[in-house]
Design a protein around this motif. Structure first.
Motif, PDB file in Angstrom:
ATOM      1  N   THR A  78       0.817  -1.221   0.000  1.00  0.00           N
ATOM      2  CA  THR A  78       0.000   0.000   0.000  1.00  0.00           C
ATOM      3  C   THR A  78       0.850   1.270   0.000  1.00  0.00           C
ATOM      4  O   THR A  78       0.316   2.368  -0.105  1.00  0.00           O
ATOM      5  CB  THR A  78      -0.923   0.031   1.231  1.00  0.00           C
ATOM      6  OG1 THR A  78      -0.133  -0.082   2.424  1.00  0.00           O
ATOM      7  CG2 THR A  78      -1.924  -1.125   1.176  1.00  0.00           C
ATOM      8  N   GLU A  79       2.164   1.130   0.122  1.00  0.00           N
ATOM      9  CA  GLU A  79       3.054   2.284   0.165  1.00  0.00           C
ATOM     10  C   GLU A  79       3.569   2.578  -1.235  1.00  0.00           C
ATOM     11  O   GLU A  79       4.481   1.912  -1.735  1.00  0.00           O
ATOM     12  CB  GLU A  79       4.216   2.027   1.133  1.00  0.00           C
ATOM     13  CG  GLU A  79       3.770   1.884   2.574  1.00  0.00           C
ATOM     14  CD  GLU A  79       4.917   1.553   3.519  1.00  0.00           C
ATOM     15  OE1 GLU A  79       4.770   1.796   4.727  1.00  0.00           O
ATOM     16  OE2 GLU A  79       5.956   1.042   3.052  1.00  0.00           O
ATOM     17  N   LYS A  80       2.980   3.589  -1.864  1.00  0.00           N
ATOM     18  CA  LYS A  80       3.335   3.893  -3.251  1.00  0.00           C
ATOM     19  C   LYS A  80       3.796   5.346  -3.440  1.00  0.00           C
ATOM     20  O   LYS A  80       4.862   5.595  -3.981  1.00  0.00           O
ATOM     21  CB  LYS A  80       2.141   3.617  -4.168  1.00  0.00           C
ATOM     22  CG  LYS A  80       1.689   2.153  -4.180  1.00  0.00           C
ATOM     23  CD  LYS A  80       0.482   1.960  -5.082  1.00  0.00           C
ATOM     24  CE  LYS A  80       0.026   0.512  -5.076  1.00  0.00           C
ATOM     25  NZ  LYS A  80      -1.177   0.306  -5.933  1.00  0.00           N
ATOM     26  N   TYR A  81       2.980   6.283  -2.980  1.00  0.00           N
ATOM     27  CA  TYR A  81       3.238   7.684  -3.282  1.00  0.00           C
ATOM     28  C   TYR A  81       3.570   8.457  -2.006  1.00  0.00           C
ATOM     29  O   TYR A  81       3.120   8.114  -0.915  1.00  0.00           O
ATOM     30  CB  TYR A  81       2.032   8.306  -3.979  1.00  0.00           C
ATOM     31  CG  TYR A  81       1.624   7.530  -5.207  1.00  0.00           C
ATOM     32  CD1 TYR A  81       2.405   7.547  -6.360  1.00  0.00           C
ATOM     33  CD2 TYR A  81       0.472   6.733  -5.200  1.00  0.00           C
ATOM     34  CE1 TYR A  81       2.048   6.819  -7.482  1.00  0.00           C
ATOM     35  CE2 TYR A  81       0.110   5.997  -6.319  1.00  0.00           C
ATOM     36  CZ  TYR A  81       0.901   6.043  -7.454  1.00  0.00           C
ATOM     37  OH  TYR A  81       0.548   5.313  -8.558  1.00  0.00           O
ATOM     38  N   ARG A  82       4.361   9.523  -2.203  1.00  0.00           N
ATOM     39  CA  ARG A  82       4.852  10.285  -1.060  1.00  0.00           C
ATOM     40  C   ARG A  82       5.107  11.726  -1.504  1.00  0.00           C
ATOM     41  O   ARG A  82       5.328  11.985  -2.680  1.00  0.00           O
ATOM     42  CB  ARG A  82       6.158   9.654  -0.571  1.00  0.00           C
ATOM     43  CG  ARG A  82       6.581   9.995   0.853  1.00  0.00           C
ATOM     44  CD  ARG A  82       7.836   9.224   1.205  1.00  0.00           C
ATOM     45  NE  ARG A  82       8.231   9.418   2.590  1.00  0.00           N
ATOM     46  CZ  ARG A  82       9.340   8.917   3.117  1.00  0.00           C
ATOM     47  NH1 ARG A  82      10.155   8.197   2.363  1.00  0.00           N
ATOM     48  NH2 ARG A  82       9.635   9.135   4.380  1.00  0.00           N
ATOM     49  N   LEU A  83       5.097  12.644  -0.566  1.00  0.00           N
ATOM     50  CA  LEU A  83       5.369  14.044  -0.863  1.00  0.00           C
ATOM     51  C   LEU A  83       6.745  14.444  -0.328  1.00  0.00           C
ATOM     52  O   LEU A  83       7.214  13.899   0.668  1.00  0.00           O
ATOM     53  CB  LEU A  83       4.306  14.950  -0.239  1.00  0.00           C
ATOM     54  CG  LEU A  83       2.869  14.773  -0.736  1.00  0.00           C
ATOM     55  CD1 LEU A  83       1.937  15.708   0.020  1.00  0.00           C
ATOM     56  CD2 LEU A  83       2.767  15.025  -2.226  1.00  0.00           C
ATOM     57  N   ALA A  84       7.367  15.399  -1.009  1.00  0.00           N
ATOM     58  CA  ALA A  84       8.626  15.974  -0.544  1.00  0.00           C
ATOM     59  C   ALA A  84       8.541  17.484  -0.695  1.00  0.00           C
ATOM     60  O   ALA A  84       7.809  17.997  -1.543  1.00  0.00           O
ATOM     61  CB  ALA A  84       9.803  15.422  -1.344  1.00  0.00           C
ATOM     62  N   LYS A  85       9.292  18.199   0.137  1.00  0.00           N
ATOM     63  CA  LYS A  85       9.293  19.660   0.076  1.00  0.00           C
ATOM     64  C   LYS A  85      10.724  20.175   0.028  1.00  0.00           C
ATOM     65  O   LYS A  85      11.604  19.658   0.719  1.00  0.00           O
ATOM     66  CB  LYS A  85       8.565  20.260   1.291  1.00  0.00           C
ATOM     67  CG  LYS A  85       8.483  21.781   1.239  1.00  0.00           C
ATOM     68  CD  LYS A  85       7.524  22.338   2.278  1.00  0.00           C
ATOM     69  CE  LYS A  85       8.086  22.320   3.662  1.00  0.00           C
ATOM     70  NZ  LYS A  85       7.284  23.142   4.605  1.00  0.00           N
ATOM     71  N   VAL A  86      10.935  21.185  -0.806  1.00  0.00           N
ATOM     72  CA  VAL A  86      12.237  21.849  -0.868  1.00  0.00           C
ATOM     73  C   VAL A  86      12.343  22.803   0.326  1.00  0.00           C
ATOM     74  O   VAL A  86      11.517  23.691   0.488  1.00  0.00           O
ATOM     75  CB  VAL A  86      12.394  22.637  -2.188  1.00  0.00           C
ATOM     76  CG1 VAL A  86      13.724  23.387  -2.195  1.00  0.00           C
ATOM     77  CG2 VAL A  86      12.301  21.703  -3.384  1.00  0.00           C
ATOM     78  N   VAL A  87      13.364  22.590   1.167  1.00  0.00           N
ATOM     79  CA  VAL A  87      13.518  23.441   2.355  1.00  0.00           C
ATOM     80  C   VAL A  87      14.759  24.331   2.272  1.00  0.00           C
ATOM     81  O   VAL A  87      14.905  25.254   3.076  1.00  0.00           O
ATOM     82  CB  VAL A  87      13.573  22.590   3.642  1.00  0.00           C
ATOM     83  CG1 VAL A  87      12.231  21.929   3.888  1.00  0.00           C
ATOM     84  CG2 VAL A  87      14.699  21.564   3.583  1.00  0.00           C
ATOM     85  N   ASP A  88      15.633  24.055   1.302  1.00  0.00           N
ATOM     86  CA  ASP A  88      16.819  24.900   1.169  1.00  0.00           C
ATOM     87  C   ASP A  88      17.438  24.693  -0.209  1.00  0.00           C
ATOM     88  O   ASP A  88      17.313  23.608  -0.805  1.00  0.00           O
ATOM     89  CB  ASP A  88      17.842  24.572   2.251  1.00  0.00           C
ATOM     90  CG  ASP A  88      18.997  25.567   2.272  1.00  0.00           C
ATOM     91  OD1 ASP A  88      18.717  26.783   2.209  1.00  0.00           O
ATOM     92  OD2 ASP A  88      20.163  25.139   2.333  1.00  0.00           O
ATOM     93  N   ILE A  89      18.090  25.726  -0.714  1.00  0.00           N
ATOM     94  CA  ILE A  89      18.808  25.660  -1.982  1.00  0.00           C
ATOM     95  C   ILE A  89      20.158  26.336  -1.768  1.00  0.00           C
ATOM     96  O   ILE A  89      20.221  27.506  -1.391  1.00  0.00           O
ATOM     97  CB  ILE A  89      18.043  26.365  -3.115  1.00  0.00           C
ATOM     98  CG1 ILE A  89      16.658  25.722  -3.305  1.00  0.00           C
ATOM     99  CG2 ILE A  89      18.829  26.311  -4.417  1.00  0.00           C
ATOM    100  CD1 ILE A  89      15.754  26.485  -4.252  1.00  0.00           C
ATOM    101  N   THR A  90      21.228  25.577  -1.985  1.00  0.00           N
ATOM    102  CA  THR A  90      22.583  26.110  -1.843  1.00  0.00           C
ATOM    103  C   THR A  90      23.332  25.821  -3.133  1.00  0.00           C
ATOM    104  O   THR A  90      23.800  24.700  -3.355  1.00  0.00           O
ATOM    105  CB  THR A  90      23.314  25.468  -0.652  1.00  0.00           C
ATOM    106  OG1 THR A  90      22.545  25.649   0.537  1.00  0.00           O
ATOM    107  CG2 THR A  90      24.690  26.094  -0.456  1.00  0.00           C
ATOM    108  N   GLY A  91      23.407  26.811  -4.005  1.00  0.00           N
ATOM    109  CA  GLY A  91      24.007  26.572  -5.310  1.00  0.00           C
ATOM    110  C   GLY A  91      23.193  25.574  -6.098  1.00  0.00           C
ATOM    111  O   GLY A  91      21.984  25.756  -6.308  1.00  0.00           O
ATOM    112  N   ASP A  92      23.826  24.474  -6.515  1.00  0.00           N
ATOM    113  CA  ASP A  92      23.138  23.414  -7.261  1.00  0.00           C
ATOM    114  C   ASP A  92      22.645  22.290  -6.365  1.00  0.00           C
ATOM    115  O   ASP A  92      22.195  21.252  -6.860  1.00  0.00           O
ATOM    116  CB  ASP A  92      24.085  22.829  -8.323  1.00  0.00           C
ATOM    117  CG  ASP A  92      24.387  23.834  -9.429  1.00  0.00           C
ATOM    118  OD1 ASP A  92      23.509  24.660  -9.724  1.00  0.00           O
ATOM    119  OD2 ASP A  92      25.506  23.792  -9.981  1.00  0.00           O
ATOM    120  N   ILE A  93      22.748  22.465  -5.058  1.00  0.00           N
ATOM    121  CA  ILE A  93      22.301  21.445  -4.105  1.00  0.00           C
ATOM    122  C   ILE A  93      20.914  21.805  -3.588  1.00  0.00           C
ATOM    123  O   ILE A  93      20.706  22.885  -3.019  1.00  0.00           O
ATOM    124  CB  ILE A  93      23.284  21.296  -2.929  1.00  0.00           C
ATOM    125  CG1 ILE A  93      24.690  20.975  -3.435  1.00  0.00           C
ATOM    126  CG2 ILE A  93      22.793  20.220  -1.969  1.00  0.00           C
ATOM    127  CD1 ILE A  93      24.782  19.675  -4.219  1.00  0.00           C
TER     128      ILE A  93
END
Length: 291
Positions: A78-93
């Protein structure tokens, strides 16, 4: 002439009379299905363009919709989809945090936002994943990220994508804060030819006054090569100044940039902070997605 029109009208009337009620229903149903298919197709195309644009130019608070089956082979059925959030951007990371919940259907992931679940304090896990932009793009190419959405003023589907922030008013004068706020305004100005120069000068003034957030913003201009040439050494210098004030974003960013500078020693950095009385509570950071 009138005779021909009468004949045509009679033929048309005869044609419609020959159509059975169930045939009329079938024609209407077919037209409806075709209209829905056409609408879904254009919606899909629009979402594809939006997702590609967001992935190519990430911003903090962007929400990624993940098919986690393409990232892990240790999931329950039953574990298929998940959410992620961008919390920081440092250059290309790009730094991501993942939601603590899995969903069986894609619409359930969307409903979790509509039901304000993302505004719960513990919805996203505390563990951070630092991924290069190329890795994010690869996740899109493999459909591991099948959709991306960008909140407006911290909201998506008119719902918060994080806990509501309450800033405590302060009667104390904070040196460098005013300059930093002005610098951020110039940095976000898109229709000025001198906006980056003005932002850089204001962040410099803020940094020289010892304001930690201004020092991080100045470091990011060196990291991204905005107005000045890319200079990780200068970026590390200003990130260290902010870190010595126990400013956590600076400590985390220092660790990211330090890994990209040959002579930088992260252990020495942490020891220097500890000697200065900074209470370090930085969790282990992953540069590759752990399955």
């Amino acid at each position: 002439m009138y005779i021909n029109e009468a004949i045509e009208n009679q033929e048309a009337s005869t044609f419609f009379k020959t159509i059975k009620p169930y045939q009329t229903f079938s024609i209407c149903a077919l037209v409806t299905i075709l209209c829905l298919a056409f609408f879904e197709y254009h919606t899909s195309i629009a979402e594809e363009k939006e997702t590609l644009s967001i992935i190519s130019n990430p911003k903090i608070d962007d929400i990624y919709f993940l098919d986690f089956r393409l990232l892990s082979d240790k999931l329950r059925p039953t574990e298929k989809y998940r959410l992620a959030k961008v919390v920081d951007i440092t250059g290309d990371i790009i730094t991501l945090v993942y939601g603590d919940f899995y969903y069986q259907r894609q619409n359930a992931a969307i409903n979790s936002i509509k039901y304000s679940q993302l505004s719960y304090k513990d919805y996203f896990q505390s563990k951070r994943y630092d991924l290069h932009l190329d890795v994010i793009k690869s996740m899109r190419n493999t459909q591991a990220i099948y959709l991306a959405k960008r909140p407006v003023r911290g909201k998506l589907f008119n719902r918060l994508v994080g806990p509501e922030k309450h800033e405590q008013p302060s009667s104390y004068l904070t040196y460098g804060k005013k300059e930093n706020i002005s610098g951020e305004a110039f940095l976000n100005e898109k229709f000025s030819e001198t906006n980056l120069e003005s932002a850089f000068e204001l962040f410099q003034a803020s940094s020289n006054l010892g304001y930690a957030k201004g020092q991080v913003n100045l470091a990011e201009m060196y990291i991204n090569g905005q107005y000045v040439k890319k200079d990780f050494e200068q970026a590390l210098y200003w990130l260290k100044q902010a870190s010595l004030q126990s400013y956590k974003p600076a400590i985390l960013k220092y660790g990211i940039i330090c890994k990209q500078v040959e002579l930088c020693n992260i252990v020495d950095f942490y020891q220097e902070l500890t000697a200065a009385g900074v209470n370090i509570k930085v969790r282990k950071l992953d540069f590759e997605l752990s399955k």
